[in-house]
Design a protein around this motif. Structure first.
Motif, PDB file in Angstrom:
ATOM      1  N   THR A 198     116.647  85.066  24.162  1.00  0.00           N
ATOM      2  CA  THR A 198     117.405  84.264  23.194  1.00  0.00           C
ATOM      3  C   THR A 198     117.311  84.904  21.809  1.00  0.00           C
ATOM      4  N   ASP A 199     116.100  85.320  21.424  1.00  0.00           N
ATOM      5  CA  ASP A 199     115.919  85.977  20.128  1.00  0.00           C
ATOM      6  C   ASP A 199     116.728  87.271  20.027  1.00  0.00           C
TER       7      ASP A 199
ATOM      8  N   GLN B  69     112.558  83.038  25.528  1.00  0.00           N
ATOM      9  CA  GLN B  69     112.497  83.170  24.080  1.00  0.00           C
ATOM     10  C   GLN B  69     112.864  84.588  23.631  1.00  0.00           C
ATOM     11  N   VAL B  70     112.328  85.587  24.325  1.00  0.00           N
ATOM     12  CA  VAL B  70     112.628  86.982  23.969  1.00  0.00           C
ATOM     13  C   VAL B  70     114.124  87.248  24.099  1.00  0.00           C
TER      14      VAL B  70
END
Length: 192
Positions: A22-23, A19-20
């Motif tokens: 991708t963000d 998630q980190v």
């Protein structure tokens, strides 16, 4: 492109890291404990931005090859002990398996690990196994013999002796205490 990330110890960690990244704008292809493969690094994404995002979530982007090797060793041991991912044939010892899997002579890996972590690879593996035993004991669903077999001990007596040496109490005493005396996997190390 392969990234090496410290403190990934479980599937939840893998999801958080993905998630980190991708963000931050990276195209994540694959996530494993300690390693992430991204398709490319866009020019508009800074290393500092990614490192900061990871650090805010308890992870660390590694760039030193020696630290990367140590994290690979830890990930292999954690996978084997805590996630029952046994890539190692039953008759193969840990030292031969690590040398084969990582592609370095075991004596080099052993010296490097000891220098960086302050304990031997063998001791680290024992401490990880004891943490898994604590988990099984805390939930109380298995007998000591079943736990010994699942964690890879030759007998429940061997497990009991090693448990007492590390924890300072027998597995039976630990069950009676019934309090969470467990350690976070990324913080397992020899008591000072």
């Amino acid at each position: 492109m392969k990234l090496y990330i410290k403190n990934m110890v479980c599937d939840r960690c893998k999801r958080a890291v993905q998630q980190v990244l991708t963000d931050a704008g990276l195209d994540v292809q694959q996530v494993q404990l300690g390693e992430v493969i991204v398709s490319e690094w866009p020019a508009e994404v800074s290393t500092e931005q990614v490192a900061s995002g990871l650090q805010a979530n308890g992870f660390e982007l590694l760039d030193d090859r020696k630290t990367v090797l140590v994290e690979q060793i830890k990930s292999i041991i954690i996978n084997e002990v805590h996630h029952n991912r046994r890539d190692r044939p039953e008759q193969q010892n840990l030292s031969d398996f690590l040398a084969q899997k990582i592609g370095y002579d075991y004596s080099y890996l052993s010296h490097l690990f000891s220098a960086v972590e302050g304990i031997s690879i063998e001791r680290y593996a024992i401490l990880q196994k004891i943490e898994k035993v604590k988990e099984y004991l805390f939930y109380g669903e298995l007998s000591l013999s079943e736990i010994a077999w699942r964690v890879g001990y030759s007998s429940s007596q061997h497990l009991s002796n090693q448990f007492r040496q590390v924890v300072g109490m027998t597995p039976g005493e630990f069950r009676k205490v019934r309090q969470p005396l467990r350690t976070e996997l990324d913080k397992v190390q020899e008591s000072k």
